[in-house]
Write a protein that holds these residues in place. Structure first.
Motif, PDB file in Angstrom:
ATOM      1  N   ALA A  97       0.821  -1.119  -0.135  1.00 50.64           N
ATOM      2  CA  ALA A  97      -0.099   0.149   0.059  1.00 50.64           C
ATOM      3  C   ALA A  97       0.813   1.125  -0.209  1.00 50.64           C
ATOM      4  CB  ALA A  97      -0.807   0.088   1.240  1.00 50.64           C
ATOM      5  N   LEU A  98       1.975   1.189   0.667  1.00 51.69           N
ATOM      6  CA  LEU A  98       2.827   2.386   0.814  1.00 51.69           C
ATOM      7  C   LEU A  98       4.371   2.165   0.357  1.00 51.69           C
ATOM      8  CD1 LEU A  98       1.814   3.084   4.536  1.00 51.69           C
ATOM      9  CD2 LEU A  98       0.979   4.278   2.525  1.00 51.69           C
ATOM     10  N   ALA A  99       4.638   1.032  -0.050  1.00 49.21           N
ATOM     11  CA  ALA A  99       5.909   0.947  -0.346  1.00 49.21           C
ATOM     12  C   ALA A  99       5.817  -0.517  -1.291  1.00 49.21           C
ATOM     13  CB  ALA A  99       7.053   0.734   0.574  1.00 49.21           C
ATOM     14  N   TYR A 100       6.559  -0.355  -2.399  1.00 48.07           N
ATOM     15  CA  TYR A 100       6.595  -1.523  -3.384  1.00 48.07           C
ATOM     16  C   TYR A 100       7.405  -2.697  -2.790  1.00 48.07           C
ATOM     17  CZ  TYR A 100       7.267  -4.189  -7.624  1.00 48.07           C
ATOM     18  OH  TYR A 100       7.227  -5.113  -8.768  1.00 48.07           O
ATOM     19  N   ALA A 101       8.286  -2.425  -1.853  1.00 52.30           N
ATOM     20  CA  ALA A 101       9.198  -3.537  -1.339  1.00 52.30           C
ATOM     21  C   ALA A 101       8.561  -4.437  -0.562  1.00 52.30           C
ATOM     22  CB  ALA A 101      10.348  -2.950  -0.264  1.00 52.30           C
ATOM     23  N   ASP A 102       7.325  -4.194  -0.095  1.00 50.99           N
ATOM     24  CA  ASP A 102       6.563  -5.218   0.798  1.00 50.99           C
ATOM     25  C   ASP A 102       5.228  -5.721   0.298  1.00 50.99           C
ATOM     26  OD1 ASP A 102       4.642  -2.940   1.131  1.00 50.99           O
ATOM     27  OD2 ASP A 102       4.606  -3.174   3.155  1.00 50.99           O
ATOM     28  N   THR A 103       5.335  -5.536  -1.286  1.00 51.99           N
ATOM     29  CA  THR A 103       3.969  -6.074  -1.923  1.00 51.99           C
ATOM     30  C   THR A 103       4.183  -7.437  -1.906  1.00 51.99           C
ATOM     31  OG1 THR A 103       2.918  -5.927  -4.157  1.00 51.99           O
ATOM     32  CG2 THR A 103       5.126  -5.949  -4.115  1.00 51.99           C
ATOM     33  N   ILE A 104       3.112  -8.578  -2.384  1.00 53.04           N
ATOM     34  CA  ILE A 104       3.038  -9.632  -2.397  1.00 53.04           C
ATOM     35  C   ILE A 104       3.873 -10.098  -3.740  1.00 53.04           C
ATOM     36  CG2 ILE A 104       1.851 -11.717  -2.540  1.00 53.04           C
ATOM     37  CD1 ILE A 104      -0.528 -10.205  -1.029  1.00 53.04           C
ATOM     38  N   ALA A 105       4.994 -10.862  -3.319  1.00 57.97           N
ATOM     39  CA  ALA A 105       5.968 -11.117  -4.358  1.00 57.97           C
ATOM     40  C   ALA A 105       5.223 -12.179  -5.760  1.00 57.97           C
ATOM     41  CB  ALA A 105       7.384 -11.688  -4.130  1.00 57.97           C
ATOM     42  N   ASP A 106       5.614 -11.911  -7.016  1.00 61.58           N
ATOM     43  CA  ASP A 106       5.505 -12.953  -8.085  1.00 61.58           C
ATOM     44  C   ASP A 106       3.948 -13.493  -8.123  1.00 61.58           C
ATOM     45  OD1 ASP A 106       8.378 -12.621  -8.489  1.00 61.58           O
ATOM     46  OD2 ASP A 106       8.660 -14.153  -7.269  1.00 61.58           O
ATOM     47  N   THR A 107       2.984 -12.495  -7.849  1.00 63.56           N
ATOM     48  CA  THR A 107       1.631 -13.010  -8.075  1.00 63.56           C
ATOM     49  C   THR A 107       0.778 -12.180  -8.806  1.00 63.56           C
ATOM     50  OG1 THR A 107       1.850 -13.753  -5.729  1.00 63.56           O
ATOM     51  CG2 THR A 107      -0.317 -13.025  -6.449  1.00 63.56           C
ATOM     52  N   ASP A 108       0.022 -12.771  -9.581  1.00 61.72           N
ATOM     53  CA  ASP A 108      -1.156 -12.008 -10.743  1.00 61.72           C
ATOM     54  C   ASP A 108      -2.295 -12.154 -10.199  1.00 61.72           C
ATOM     55  OD1 ASP A 108       0.748 -10.770 -13.245  1.00 61.72           O
ATOM     56  OD2 ASP A 108       1.686 -12.799 -12.397  1.00 61.72           O
ATOM     57  N   ALA A 109      -2.723 -12.838  -9.027  1.00 61.29           N
ATOM     58  CA  ALA A 109      -4.382 -12.752  -8.568  1.00 61.29           C
ATOM     59  C   ALA A 109      -4.248 -12.715  -7.187  1.00 61.29           C
ATOM     60  CB  ALA A 109      -5.110 -14.035  -9.463  1.00 61.29           C
ATOM     61  N   LEU A 110      -5.329 -12.136  -6.759  1.00 61.98           N
ATOM     62  CA  LEU A 110      -5.427 -12.122  -5.135  1.00 61.98           C
ATOM     63  C   LEU A 110      -7.018 -12.409  -4.985  1.00 61.98           C
ATOM     64  CD1 LEU A 110      -3.662  -8.827  -4.356  1.00 61.98           C
ATOM     65  CD2 LEU A 110      -2.755 -11.076  -4.099  1.00 61.98           C
ATOM     66  N   ILE A 111      -6.967 -13.042  -3.910  1.00 58.41           N
ATOM     67  CA  ILE A 111      -8.775 -13.575  -3.355  1.00 58.41           C
ATOM     68  C   ILE A 111      -8.596 -13.232  -1.892  1.00 58.41           C
ATOM     69  CG2 ILE A 111      -9.025 -15.162  -5.124  1.00 58.41           C
ATOM     70  CD1 ILE A 111      -8.458 -17.294  -3.181  1.00 58.41           C
ATOM     71  N   THR A 112      -9.684 -13.065  -1.391  1.00 58.71           N
ATOM     72  CA  THR A 112      -9.905 -12.717   0.108  1.00 58.71           C
ATOM     73  C   THR A 112     -11.169 -12.660   0.401  1.00 58.71           C
ATOM     74  OG1 THR A 112      -9.190 -11.529   2.182  1.00 58.71           O
ATOM     75  CG2 THR A 112     -10.219 -10.181   0.160  1.00 58.71           C
ATOM     76  N   ASP A 113     -11.627 -13.289   1.658  1.00 61.57           N
ATOM     77  CA  ASP A 113     -13.137 -13.265   2.165  1.00 61.57           C
ATOM     78  C   ASP A 113     -13.103 -12.198   3.228  1.00 61.57           C
ATOM     79  OD1 ASP A 113     -11.503 -14.589   4.152  1.00 61.57           O
ATOM     80  OD2 ASP A 113     -13.173 -16.237   4.499  1.00 61.57           O
ATOM     81  N   LEU A 114     -12.147 -11.304   3.501  1.00 58.27           N
ATOM     82  CA  LEU A 114     -11.980 -10.387   4.539  1.00 58.27           C
ATOM     83  C   LEU A 114     -12.902  -9.017   4.027  1.00 58.27           C
ATOM     84  CD1 LEU A 114      -8.286 -10.585   5.445  1.00 58.27           C
ATOM     85  CD2 LEU A 114     -10.497 -11.570   6.862  1.00 58.27           C
ATOM     86  N   PRO A 115     -13.751  -8.461   4.795  1.00 60.96           N
ATOM     87  CA  PRO A 115     -14.647  -7.311   4.408  1.00 60.96           C
ATOM     88  C   PRO A 115     -13.577  -6.165   4.481  1.00 60.96           C
ATOM     89  CG  PRO A 115     -15.023  -7.753   6.513  1.00 60.96           C
ATOM     90  CD  PRO A 115     -14.079  -8.975   6.272  1.00 60.96           C
TER      91      PRO A 115
END
Length: 266
Positions: A97-115
């Protein structure tokens, strides 16, 4: 209209009415009325394209305000044109959200059930695929360029939601956002060979190459995952043809910003 453009504050963005009406915040940003060191007045939302980070974060705050979400909750990944799908847990909320360094690596899709967790991916011609389950509240977001589309990332994302959260295909809504259309997407024999399973998505043109319909390819995958045809919506908006409104990697020869596409359960 299943897809509509609207202005919220300074920001123009598109949304899918079916997802909004079902209780899911969603938005496909445009290129207008931002701040950028690489694109004049551009609303670039990506930290990985050489733009000034503080300007990008300011743009993200504008985009978050237009969506009505907390920018600190944006959860992103480092897209590599692959097919990896990651389930976002509480520990991963706010990655990138605030820095590219802590983004989720090597991924092209995200899923969640959190509101209230806005997933956020970045595009400039590639296909954004949004998924939302009207029963469980789970959401998914996939980045499908030609490699991801050939690798069936839309199908894999829908199946991951079914496996991870018990989503039923009949309860899933899907949306295919603004992206390069077959009108502008010329590809060669290498891409044709890789996508042979979806030969109906390739139309030969006069110079021996092909026009590729990524919208259809991803729609076919969503149908293969069990989604009803009437629950799959397409913006039918070509980013290359509408480059005054959207960033286009192809039209701008790779030197451009990135739109953001986001979805979350309210």
């Amino acid at each position: 209209m299943s897809f509509r453009l609207k202005r919220s504050g300074r920001v123009w963005l598109g949304e899918f009415a079916a997802l909004t009406d079902a209780g899911f915040t969603n938005g496909c940003s445009c290129r207008l009325h931002g701040q950028s060191s690489i694109v004049p007045d551009g609303l670039n939302l990506a930290l990985h394209v050489g733009d000034d980070a503080e300007l990008v974060l300011a743009n993200r705050r504008l985009y978050a305000a237009a969506l009505g979400v907390d920018p600190a909750g944006f959860t992103t990944c480092a897209q590599v044109h692959g097919t990896k799908v990651v389930a976002v847990t509480k520990e991963l909320v706010g990655s990138g959200a605030l820095a590219y360094a802590d983004t989720i690596a090597d991924t092209d899709a995200l899923i969640t059930d959190l509101p209230n967790v806005p997933l956020l991916l970045f595009y400039a011609d590639c296909v954004p695929v949004l998924l939302a389950d009207t029963k469980t509240g789970a959401v998914g977001l996939a980045h499908a360029g030609w490699r991801g589309s050939v690798g069936e990332i839309a199908l894999q994302t829908a199946l991951a939601m079914q496996k991870q959260y018990g989503c039923k295909p009949q309860h899933l809504l899907a949306a295919i956002g603004p992206s390069i259309g077959s009108c502008c997407y010329e590809v060669d024999d290498v891409v044709l060979a890789a996508g042979a399973k979806y030969s109906q998505c390739f139309t030969p043109n006069k110079n021996g190459k092909y026009q590729l319909d990524l919208w259809l390819m991803n729609r076919l995958q969503l149908e293969a995952a069990g989604l009803a045809k009437e629950h799959i919506y397409c913006a039918e908006t070509c980013t290359c043809e509408e480059k005054e409104l959207f960033f286009s990697y192809r039209a701008e020869v790779g030197k451009t910003g990135r739109m953001g596409v986001s979805v979350c359960r309210r």
